[in-house]
Structure formats: C-alpha cells, structure tokens
Write a protein that holds these residues in place. Structure first.
Motif, short mmCIF file in Angstrom:
data_model
loop_
_atom_site.label_atom_id
_atom_site.label_comp_id
_atom_site.label_asym_id
_atom_site.label_seq_id
_atom_site.Cartn_x
_atom_site.Cartn_y
_atom_site.Cartn_z
N PHE A 132 37.11 35.83 30.25
CA PHE A 132 35.93 36.60 30.66
C PHE A 132 34.70 35.70 30.72
O PHE A 132 33.88 35.81 31.63
CB PHE A 132 35.67 37.78 29.71
CG PHE A 132 36.70 38.87 29.77
CD1 PHE A 132 37.14 39.38 30.98
CD2 PHE A 132 37.23 39.39 28.60
CE1 PHE A 132 38.08 40.40 31.03
CE2 PHE A 132 38.18 40.40 28.64
CZ PHE A 132 38.61 40.90 29.86
N HIS A 178 30.28 32.85 38.08
CA HIS A 178 29.32 33.65 38.85
C HIS A 178 27.88 33.25 38.54
O HIS A 178 27.05 33.12 39.44
CB HIS A 178 29.54 35.15 38.58
CG HIS A 178 30.71 35.71 39.31
ND1 HIS A 178 32.00 35.58 38.86
CD2 HIS A 178 30.78 36.39 40.46
CE1 HIS A 178 32.82 36.17 39.70
NE2 HIS A 178 32.11 36.67 40.69
N VAL A 234 34.92 33.56 33.96
CA VAL A 234 34.55 34.30 35.18
C VAL A 234 33.04 34.47 35.24
O VAL A 234 32.41 34.23 36.28
CB VAL A 234 35.28 35.66 35.24
CG1 VAL A 234 34.70 36.54 36.33
CG2 VAL A 234 36.77 35.45 35.46
N ALA A 235 32.44 34.91 34.15
CA ALA A 235 30.99 35.11 34.13
C ALA A 235 30.26 33.80 34.38
O ALA A 235 29.30 33.76 35.16
CB ALA A 235 30.56 35.72 32.80
N GLN A 255 26.89 41.52 39.20
CA GLN A 255 28.29 41.94 39.09
C GLN A 255 29.14 40.74 38.68
O GLN A 255 29.00 39.65 39.22
CB GLN A 255 28.76 42.49 40.43
CG GLN A 255 30.13 43.11 40.38
CD GLN A 255 30.48 43.74 41.71
OE1 GLN A 255 30.05 43.29 42.77
NE2 GLN A 255 31.27 44.79 41.67
N ASN A 256 30.00 40.94 37.70
CA ASN A 256 30.87 39.89 37.13
C ASN A 256 30.07 38.81 36.41
O ASN A 256 30.61 37.74 36.12
CB ASN A 256 31.77 39.26 38.19
CG ASN A 256 32.71 40.26 38.80
OD1 ASN A 256 33.33 41.04 38.09
ND2 ASN A 256 32.80 40.27 40.12
N SER A 293 26.05 41.90 43.95
CA SER A 293 27.17 40.95 43.94
C SER A 293 26.68 39.60 44.44
O SER A 293 25.70 39.52 45.19
CB SER A 293 28.32 41.47 44.81
OG SER A 293 27.90 41.61 46.15
#
Length: 162
Positions: free
Chosen positions: A23, A30, A26-27, A131-132, A153
């Motif tokens: 997690f 982004h 991914v963050a 988002q994310n 996004s």
C-alpha cells in the motif's frame, strides 16, 4: 491560471508502522508522479511532518520515508496536531503563493488527511484527495474517506496544470 498546492502528509517511518508495504508503494508511486507534475509546472509541493513526540533518541524515525522524493524546491512544514493548518505557517505559505486548489495525500486517511482537508476548506482553499495517494492502517477507512469528498486522479492533474 489556477495555482495548485500539493500536500504530502506524514509520510514518515514512525507513523507508517503497521501499514502494508504494498500500500505504501502504490501511494508513493502516485505521490511522486503528482509531485513531479506539480513541480515541473511551477506549482507548490509541501511535505508535512508530524513531530509530536519527537526526541533526540527517536529523531530518525520522524524523517520522511526514502520512497517519497523530496526536492530542494519543496516546502517543509512541521506540525504537532492532526490538522496541518493548526498552529503552523501552512496557510500563510500557501496564500503567499496564491494557491487556490489543494491536492491532499499521505497518512492517515481518517486523521491527519481528513482534518487537513477540512481545515483547508475552512480557510477558503478548494481541497481534493489524491486517489490512490492516501493511506491508513485500516484499508476500509480509505473508501469511507473518499466518500462524499472531492477526489482527483493523477491523470487529470496533468491536464489541470497546463
């Protein structure tokens, strides 16, 4: 031109304990992508560091994690409350740079991210969540944090900053 600020909240080792590494990966991906887009188009990137409880013995664990790219042009704001605006110079820094839209990312969705989102709205900024780009020790909290709040996004940001 709409001036954009990008807040990266509490991406520090001490706060991310208990969050699954995938997690965080991914963050971070982004967050780094958006930070690059924001910087390269002359907008503002601000890293927020929660230093509550920091002492000489644990100082290193309060550093921003290596997964997050911090550039010399980025601003750093330290805080000791959940709302990044509370008793900090964040509002002043953003207003000096004519920021209107605030993209918010980081940790923790149900605390510092949410309280900063609300604090931004109370001060006349237009907040959106990346988002994310937000984290929590409880993955189900992220979905509920997104509900009923402005969300953006990463592909849209590239078009906004032109």
């Amino acid at each position: 031109m709409l001036k954009i600020g990008f807040l990266v909240i509490d991406m520090q080792a001490i706060h991310l304990q208990g969050v699954e590494q995938n997690f965080i990966d991914v963050a971070a991906e982004h967050i780094n992508y958006v930070a690059d887009v924001i910087r390269s188009n002359g907008h503002v990137v601000v890293h927020i560091q929660d230093i509550e409880g920091m002492e000489d013995s644990n100082k290193d664990s309060f550093n921003i994690i290596p997964d997050i790219q911090v550039e010399d042009s980025d601003l750093i704001v330290t805080k000791e409350a959940s709302n990044s605006f509370w008793q900090t110079n964040l509002e002043q820094l953003l207003k000096e740079r004519d920021v209107e839209l605030l993209i918010i990312s980081g940790f923790a969705a149900e605390h510092c991210v949410l309280f900063t989102y609300n604090g931004a709205a109370e001060r006349g900024f237009r907040p959106v969540l990346l988002q994310n780009g937000i984290l929590s020790r409880h993955p189900d909290i992220i979905t509920s944090t997104y509900r009923d709040r402005n969300l953006i996004s990463h592909p849209v940001i590239k078009y906004l900053v032109r």
